[in-house]
Enzyme design. Structure first.
Site, PDB file in Angstrom:
ATOM      1  N   ASP A  27     -11.280   2.771   3.454  1.00  0.00           N
ATOM      2  CA  ASP A  27     -10.207   3.639   3.011  1.00  0.00           C
ATOM      3  C   ASP A  27     -10.322   4.938   3.813  1.00  0.00           C
ATOM      4  O   ASP A  27     -11.347   5.232   4.435  1.00  0.00           O
ATOM      5  CB  ASP A  27     -10.287   3.902   1.509  1.00  0.00           C
ATOM      6  N   GLU A  40       2.770  11.169 -10.677  1.00  0.00           N
ATOM      7  CA  GLU A  40       1.691  10.189 -10.777  1.00  0.00           C
ATOM      8  C   GLU A  40       1.525   9.574  -9.391  1.00  0.00           C
ATOM      9  O   GLU A  40       2.490   9.216  -8.738  1.00  0.00           O
ATOM     10  CB  GLU A  40       1.984   9.108 -11.827  1.00  0.00           C
TER      11      GLU A  40
END
Length: 721
Positions: free
Chosen positions: A256, A465
């Protein structure tokens, strides 16, 4: 690439010989590279090696629900909305559209020598993490809380992306984030997710296993966090023992973004960037989204990394590029024109997908509306006309956005007067800085009083979000503190409902939101998710009955934030429908229709099986209503005599299909032996003798679903000997 080389050279060099395996060719190519050249391939922006005909390549591309961040493309509903379809075939179709558009864009961009980020063929999707807690901002990127559903949909998406060519990949998919990752966002760079072997194998790993062993996903991305003390991008357990050991993964592993930096800056498992590079390479991380592998040469000089480890990584990367046809001419892929991107056919598939994702949560008979019987309609709410809500996060740019207001206006035309009001800000107490609080609520009340029906569109968006801020995320929205409607949205809904005008509440969000008051007071509730660029039209068509809804919840809707365990606790105890001990507001798998379906004559092929044997079931489903419509059959399994703790029941099969009014169909199901396995405290999985119950119907067998739907799934018992 062969265009760079003379004909005589093509004949001599093995890496251009199409009769050899891709691995043989990759090994030959890497053997011709200098150490500097090899090291230059290890970061996501791999350098060109012109003397070998290797152009620069950027590994970083996103395709969560459409080709993202590289200009115009089809923008499908967010991944959580795709999951709500409970439709394997449609998910496969979505993957096919994405890879077609990815190829179309890649072909066009490379013809202009544009090899920038987000323009390659390695898509860092799907996200098959388990959405264990509705507060997690990135849960919208997943296929929900159930390992079986996530695995089935992940496999279809990957197979759609990677294509059916027996030799070449149409595009390369990537299963992420491996593993045990679902928040909290603010701690992800330093957090250690402690998980039992049982939860690891019962919940967190099955979807990844399906993606690797069934779909043959080309890439896997490691998570930021540690799992049981090891950073996920350098975990012996996850990467060596499980991924490449037990599962036999043959593709490449990517970190990542900037996760390797966390090794020494936050996790403190190493002290320097060189040590972090060495640890990640040793464990099998092949490409670094970040900058740590820029220290690979220094790590070699310091004796921390061998050239053989770099060779291993680069061979894997070159094998993927060869499988993508980057060293060959692959006519079926190279000929896909730019006009295939954002075409009308894909727009129609997008609309179909949005329709299938819509989930009807309540209907007291108000829906469907009749445009012929309405004089006026109030369209109210902070998400009613907000284009930025439609895609969720990780999205491309649509050439057309249809908001709920746009969709309703298109559907009713000039025959119905529309009164629009924003109603309130999504999270602030006023829309205008100098105004009093609740400055738009009176306007919304007036609009409702002037109208025959009010549609109030509430919820969230990607700024509220999502992912914690980093260089790849513009908003830094992160997790939610609670699951309530933010700002003044509940007060807005209450004020509109108090006018006495029939009211439909529409939720647009990527996660479960507390809707207890709405369930008790408004006439109808629709979960539209983040419905994609065509979502407003799909919503309007649902409101006015152009089709019957059949979406199902891929997550549990809890009644209150107090129902949730500690966000930092990765134990599955009291989480998701399989382990939750309370009563949900809306259960996993729940969704209403405009028609009705009856299940009958459930039959099993055997009443006693041998361990490891599949079970086959048949059931008749009849559309007993007056309208044509889709139905989603759900199949759950409960172990009645397990020697260890097990879920209450688990999804083990589902099928979406269309039935005309009055039509019956005999549906066949295979329940594979894997669904009958228990997982003991050591993480060992096996089928043990005992009795099981199979539930088949349009929902879970829980009492809340039975109460909401007025019907109970069929059940049948069998034994494993």
């Amino acid at each position: 690439m062969a265009a760079f080389l003379g004909k005589e050279r093509i004949k001599l060099e093995k890496y251009l010989d199409k009769t050899l395996s891709f691995e043989e060719r990759a090994k030959d190519l890497v053997s011709r590279m200098t150490l500097d050249e090899k090291a230059s391939q290890l970061t996501y922006h791999s350098a060109a090696v012109e003397r070998l005909g290797i152009p620069a390549y950027n590994w970083w591309n996103e395709a969560l629900h459409g080709v993202a961040r590289a200009g115009t493309a089809t923008v499908f509903p967010q991944a959580i909305g795709l999951a709500a379809m409970f439709d394997r075939e449609q998910m496969h179709k979505v993957g096919e559209v994405i890879s077609t558009e990815g190829r179309a864009k890649y072909n066009a961009y490379t013809s202009e020598e544009d090899r920038d980020i987000y323009k390659g063929l390695t898509f860092w999707s799907p996200n098959v993490n388990i959405f264990r807690d509705p507060r997690w901002g990135r849960g919208q990127e997943t296929y929900g809380e159930d390992p079986y559903l996530t695995g089935r949909l992940g496999v279809e998406f990957i197979e759609g992306i990677q294509g059916e060519d027996p030799k070449y990949l149409k595009a390369a998919a990537c299963a992420k984030h491996f593993a045990v990752h679902s928040g909290p966002e603010r701690l992800r760079h330093e957090f250690n997710a402690e998980v039992s072997p049982k939860d690891l194998w019962e919940t967190y790993l099955p979807a990844f296993e399906a993606c690797v062993t069934e779909a043959k996903v080309e890439a896997v991305m490691g998570a930021y966090n540690r799992t049981n003390g090891e950073p996920c991008c350098a975990s012996k357990l996850l990467m060596e023992d499980i991924l490449r050991g037990k599962w036999g993964f043959q593709g490449h592993y990517v970190s990542d973004c900037w996760a390797l930096l966390d090794f020494h800056e936050h996790h403190k498992v190493t002290k320097t960037a060189e040590e972090s590079a060495a640890l990640a390479l040793e464990r099998g991380c092949d490409v670094n989204c970040g900058v740590v592998y820029m220290q690979a040469l220094t790590a070699v000089e310091q004796g921390k990394v061998s050239e053989e480890l770099i060779d291993r990584a680069v061979i894997r990367l070159m094998t993927t590029r060869m499988r993508l046809g980057m060293f060959d001419q692959v006519e079926s892929f190279d000929s896909i024109p730019y006009s295939a991107n954002d075409c009308e056919e894909h727009r129609q598939i997008n609309r179909e997908t949005a329709r299938k994702s819509m989930t009807l949560l309540k209907n007291d008979g108000l829906l469907p509306l009749s445009a012929e019987k309405l004089r006026s309609i109030a369209v109210i709410g902070p998400n009613a006309d907000d284009r930025s809500m439609l895609p969720g996060n990780y999205h491309g740019t649509a050439s057309e956005y249809i908001t709920p207001l746009d969709g309703i206006r298109r559907f009713v035309g000039d025959s119905v007067r529309i009164y629009y009001s924003e109603g309130c800000h999504k999270f602030k107490d006023r829309t205008e800085g100098l105004a009093f609080p609740d400055d738009r609520i009176s306007e919304a009340v007036i609009a409702a009083k002037e109208s025959d029906v009010a549609v109030v569109v509430l919820g969230l968006d990607e700024t509220m979000e999502g992912e914690e801020f980093d260089q790849g995320n513009a908003y830094g929205s992160g997790d939610r503190e609670n699951i309530g409607l933010p700002g003044r949205q509940l007060q807005l809904l209450q004020a509109v409902q108090a006018t006495g005008t029939p009211t439909v509440a529409v939720l647009c969000a990527g996660s479960a939101v507390e809707l207890c008051w709405a369930q008790d007071h408004v006439d109808a509730i629709i979960d539209a998710w983040y419905p994609g660029s065509q979502g407003g039209l799909a919503l309007a068509e649902l409101l006015f009955g152009a089709y019957s809804p059949a979406g199902r919840l891929p997550v549990t809707f809890y009644r209150d934030t107090a129902d949730l365990p500690d966000f930092l606790d990765y134990s599955m105890e009291n989480r998701t429908y399989r382990y939750f001990q309370g009563e949900a507001l809306y259960p996993f798998g729940y969704g209403l229709s405009y028609t009705s379906f009856a299940y009958s004559d459930l039959k099993l092929n055997k009443e006693e099986l041998s361990a490891g044997e599949s079970l086959f079931a048949e059931v008749t489903v009849t559309n007993t209503g007056a309208r044509d419509g889709d139905e989603v059959l759900e199949c759950y399994l409960r172990d009645e005599e397990a020697s260890v703790s097990t879920p209450k029941w688990s999804l083990c099969g589902f099928q979406r299909f269309h039935l005309k009014a009055g039509e019956s169909r005999r549906i066949q199901l295979e329940i594979k032996a894997e669904s009958m396995r228990i997982v003991d405290e050591q993480g060992e999985r096996y089928v043990e003798p005992g009795s099981f119950t199979l539930f088949v119907g349009g929902s879970q067998p829980d009492e809340r679903s039975v109460l909401l739907l007025g019907k109970r799934p069929l059940s049948a018992g069998f034994r494993v000997k």
